[in-house]
Scaffold this active site. Structure first.
Site, PDB file in Angstrom:
ATOM      1  N   LYS A  22      -3.676  26.127  -4.546  1.00 19.98           N
ATOM      2  CA  LYS A  22      -2.323  25.593  -4.768  1.00 19.98           C
ATOM      3  C   LYS A  22      -2.361  24.259  -5.515  1.00 19.98           C
ATOM      4  O   LYS A  22      -1.647  24.075  -6.498  1.00 19.98           O
ATOM      5  CB  LYS A  22      -1.630  25.406  -3.418  1.00 19.98           C
ATOM      6  CG  LYS A  22      -0.366  24.566  -3.473  1.00 19.98           C
ATOM      7  CD  LYS A  22       0.280  24.418  -2.120  1.00 19.98           C
ATOM      8  CE  LYS A  22       0.045  23.135  -1.404  1.00 19.98           C
ATOM      9  NZ  LYS A  22       0.656  21.923  -1.946  1.00 19.98           N
ATOM     10  N   CYS A 117       5.783  16.846   1.310  1.00 14.84           N
ATOM     11  CA  CYS A 117       5.689  16.702   2.764  1.00 14.84           C
ATOM     12  C   CYS A 117       5.999  15.276   3.205  1.00 14.84           C
ATOM     13  O   CYS A 117       5.645  14.311   2.519  1.00 14.84           O
ATOM     14  CB  CYS A 117       4.286  17.076   3.239  1.00 14.84           C
ATOM     15  SG  CYS A 117       3.965  18.827   3.095  1.00 14.84           S
ATOM     16  N   ASP A 305      -5.898  17.215   4.166  1.00 13.08           N
ATOM     17  CA  ASP A 305      -5.109  18.436   4.360  1.00 13.08           C
ATOM     18  C   ASP A 305      -5.687  19.354   5.439  1.00 13.08           C
ATOM     19  O   ASP A 305      -5.054  20.343   5.807  1.00 13.08           O
ATOM     20  CB  ASP A 305      -5.012  19.219   3.042  1.00 13.08           C
ATOM     21  CG  ASP A 305      -4.041  18.572   2.066  1.00 13.08           C
ATOM     22  OD1 ASP A 305      -3.413  17.570   2.438  1.00 13.08           O
ATOM     23  OD2 ASP A 305      -3.909  19.078   0.937  1.00 13.08           O
TER      24      ASP A 305
HETATM   25  C1  UD1 Z   1      -2.403  15.513  -3.291  1.00 13.61           C
HETATM   26  C2  UD1 Z   1      -2.147  16.861  -2.649  1.00 13.61           C
HETATM   27  C3  UD1 Z   1      -2.086  16.732  -1.145  1.00 13.61           C
HETATM   28  C4  UD1 Z   1      -3.325  16.005  -0.623  1.00 13.61           C
HETATM   29  C5  UD1 Z   1      -3.567  14.702  -1.370  1.00 13.61           C
HETATM   30  C6  UD1 Z   1      -4.874  14.018  -0.988  1.00 13.61           C
HETATM   31  C7  UD1 Z   1      -0.835  18.077  -4.306  1.00 13.61           C
HETATM   32  C8  UD1 Z   1       0.476  18.639  -4.692  1.00 13.61           C
HETATM   33  N1  UD1 Z   1      -0.895  17.407  -3.152  1.00 13.61           N
HETATM   34  O1  UD1 Z   1      -1.272  14.694  -3.002  1.00 13.61           O
HETATM   35  O2  UD1 Z   1      -2.012  18.038  -0.584  1.00 13.61           O
HETATM   36  O3  UD1 Z   1      -3.107  15.727   0.745  1.00 13.61           O
HETATM   37  O4  UD1 Z   1      -3.600  14.947  -2.786  1.00 13.61           O
HETATM   38  O5  UD1 Z   1      -5.944  14.881  -1.204  1.00 13.61           O
HETATM   39  O6  UD1 Z   1      -1.838  18.228  -4.982  1.00 13.61           O
HETATM   40  N2  UD1 Z   1      -0.902   6.517  -3.639  1.00 13.61           N
HETATM   41  C9  UD1 Z   1      -0.401   5.285  -4.024  1.00 13.61           C
HETATM   42  N3  UD1 Z   1       0.143   5.180  -5.274  1.00 13.61           N
HETATM   43  C10 UD1 Z   1       0.220   6.220  -6.136  1.00 13.61           C
HETATM   44  C11 UD1 Z   1      -0.304   7.472  -5.736  1.00 13.61           C
HETATM   45  C12 UD1 Z   1      -0.859   7.584  -4.475  1.00 13.61           C
HETATM   46  O7  UD1 Z   1      -0.444   4.315  -3.277  1.00 13.61           O
HETATM   47  O8  UD1 Z   1       0.735   6.049  -7.252  1.00 13.61           O
HETATM   48  C13 UD1 Z   1      -1.513   6.655  -2.304  1.00 13.61           C
HETATM   49  C14 UD1 Z   1      -0.795   7.682  -1.427  1.00 13.61           C
HETATM   50  O9  UD1 Z   1       0.318   7.108  -0.766  1.00 13.61           O
HETATM   51  C15 UD1 Z   1      -1.895   8.097  -0.493  1.00 13.61           C
HETATM   52  C16 UD1 Z   1      -3.142   8.043  -1.371  1.00 13.61           C
HETATM   53  O10 UD1 Z   1      -2.805   7.210  -2.473  1.00 13.61           O
HETATM   54  O11 UD1 Z   1      -2.021   7.176   0.552  1.00 13.61           O
HETATM   55  C17 UD1 Z   1      -3.606   9.386  -1.889  1.00 13.61           C
HETATM   56  O12 UD1 Z   1      -2.526  10.052  -2.518  1.00 13.61           O
HETATM   57  P1  UD1 Z   1      -2.735  11.130  -3.674  1.00 13.61           P
HETATM   58  O13 UD1 Z   1      -4.172  11.445  -3.800  1.00 13.61           O
HETATM   59  O14 UD1 Z   1      -1.985  10.670  -4.878  1.00 13.61           O
HETATM   60  O15 UD1 Z   1      -2.019  12.380  -3.078  1.00 13.61           O
HETATM   61  P2  UD1 Z   1      -1.019  13.361  -3.805  1.00 13.61           P
HETATM   62  O16 UD1 Z   1      -1.459  13.564  -5.223  1.00 13.61           O
HETATM   63  O17 UD1 Z   1       0.382  12.940  -3.521  1.00 13.61           O
END
Ligand code: UD1
Length: 418
Positions: A22, A117, A305
């Site tokens: 996914k 989520c 996850d």
């Molecule tokens: C993706 C996955 C999710 C998984 C996560 C971590 C998808 C659709 N979702 O989510 O299932 O749990 O990776 O493996 O692929 N953060 C910031 N600033 C940003 C971006 C992120 O502070 O601009 C922080 C987030 O709040 C979090 C951490 O970085 O604490 C990791 O987030 P990120 O790896 O970006 O997760 P997603 O891409 O949202």
């Protein structure tokens, strides 16, 4: 309202086939915008999030044909601009991948602030920082993110947090930028590598994906291609985790064992027996587990996850276990639902302390998000008696045919509409 009902307490045996990933498929579909031609993407999971991103793509003018076998033909040649519809793009987090792809191809894009989520604040500052560093102007007005640039120019971008989403989005924005872009402190997750491979199949020049420094040499334009998405690391891990606790002997097929290293290592610590083959992993367990400590980390660490299904099984492991969630700030909301089933878990901030109980008992519970929902499925499989799970739409967002796959392994699971 659909519910999943599980009669728990049965061993799982047999073989289960894992679907496409996914979290790789969700960026790969909008990345096709960059080709401006016909792309064929194979091995897509048939899940709600894929239908949603596919609807978003159709709404911006892409021709999409999705076959039941998980192959999507995507023709993005007729798209002229990208203004993603508010209601659709708010439904999933991955709608933000239209930003990177749209900015690269049209230098102008509008997408609603993403949903996804409810697991704590999920800022997108690193995505924005990356786009701005490449030369874009980014505004957020009335819940809509607007990016525009006269031109994009390669540069060095250091991510302050390791973010899968930001790494992928910046990679997509940079593939046709002038010169070289370097992303430092990049996420190393398997889906980052899969998206980079897809971009390269379309003619991009991305090197280093899977390490913490990614180098992108801008190319003039990309073209169509045919590509097959990697197997879902998290779905595979979910089945491995479930069988460790129900007991039984299951071959989890269509996996990349390397992607499962941290999960396999942890399950071995709980005393499950795991055998790795080239593209499958077998788990053999008597269901008697010992408590372990788990800390979620970016890849190659233990994936956030899988934290929830892991908590479900550790709730019946002998002794105590400590789970530390270091990726998201509020990912323990489902613990109250596990407590309804008899789990003894205390949460303090980002730490959950689990005292193993002899058994869980079936109860009426509610899925609060995708991975929380699947943790309740796992808990239901190991609990004594009947578990009823409400709000199963969360689970349908990310797990293909979950009841059929578990039925095939001997679980007593079905869905009702009432
Ligand atoms: C993706 C996955 C999710 C998984 C996560 C971590 C998808 C659709 N979702 O989510 O299932 O749990 O990776 O493996 O692929 N953060 C910031 N600033 C940003 C971006 C992120 O502070 O601009 C922080 C987030 O709040 C979090 C951490 O970085 O604490 C990791 O987030 P990120 O790896 O970006 O997760 P997603 O891409 O949202």
């Amino acid at each position: 309202m659909e519910k999943i009902i599980i009669e728990g307490g049965y061993e799982l045996n047999g073989a289960v086939e894992v679907s496409g990933f996914k979290n790789a498929a969700l960026p790969i579909i909008p990345a096709s915008i960059l080709a401006g031609e016909r792309c064929v993407v194979e091995n897509l999971p048939m899940i709600k999030d894929i239908f949603c991103i596919s609807n978003i793509m159709s709404s911006i003018g892409a021709d999409i044909e999705l076959n039941e076998n998980g192959t999507m033909v995507i023709d993005t040649s007729k798209i002229t601009k990208i203004v993603a519809p508010y209601d659709l793009s708010r439904q999933i987090r991955a709608s933000y991948y239209l930003l990177g792809a749209g900015l690269s191809r049209f230098k102008e894009v509008e997408v609603a602030y993403p949903g996804g989520c409810d697991i704590g604040t999920r800022p997108i500052d690193q995505h924005i920082k990356g786009f701005e560093a490449l030369g874009a102007k980014v505004d957020i007005e009335h819940g809509v993110i607007k990016c525009r640039a006269d031109k994009l120019v390669g540069t060095k971008i250091y991510l302050d947090v390791v973010s899968v989403g930001a790494t992928i989005n910046i990679m997509m924005a940079a593939v046709c930028a002038e010169g070289r872009t370097t992303i430092e402190n990049a996420a190393k997750e398997p889906h980052v590598v899969d998206v980079a491979n897809y971009l390269n199949s379309m003619g991009a020049d991305v090197k280093g994906a899977g390490t913490d420094v990614i180098r992108i040499e801008g190319v003039e334009k990309l073209h169509g291609c045919t590509y097959s998405v990697i197997p879902d690391q998290i779905e595979a891990g979910t089945y491995l985790v479930a069988v460790a606790a129900t007991g039984g002997d299951v071959l989890v097929k269509n996996v990349i064992p390397k992607h499962l290293e941290s999960i396999i290592a942890k399950l071995r610590e709980t005393s499950a027996n795991i055998i790795e083959y080239d593209d499958s992993v077998r788990v053999i367990s008597n269901g008697k587990l010992v408590g372990v400590n788990v800390k979620t980390l970016p890849y190659p660490g233990f994936p956030t996850d899988l934290q929830q299904p892991m908590a479900a099984i550790l709730s019946i492991a002998e002794g105590s276990s400590v789970i530390t969630e270091s990726v998201f700030e509020a990912r323990f909301k489902y613990i109250d639902e596990l407590k309804r089933m008899g789990a003894n878990i205390k949460v303090d901030g980002r730490v959950a302390i689990i005292e193993g109980v002899k058994e869980l008992t079936g109860a009426r519970v509610r899925a609060t998000d995708l991975r929380a929902g699947v943790a309740l499925v796992v808990a239901g499989l190991i609990a004594k008696g009947k578990t009823e799970i409400d709000d199963v739409f969360h689970i349908d967002r990310g797990y293909e045919n979950i009841e059929q796959k578990l039925l095939g392994l001997g679980a007593k699971i079905y869905r009702v509409n009432r």
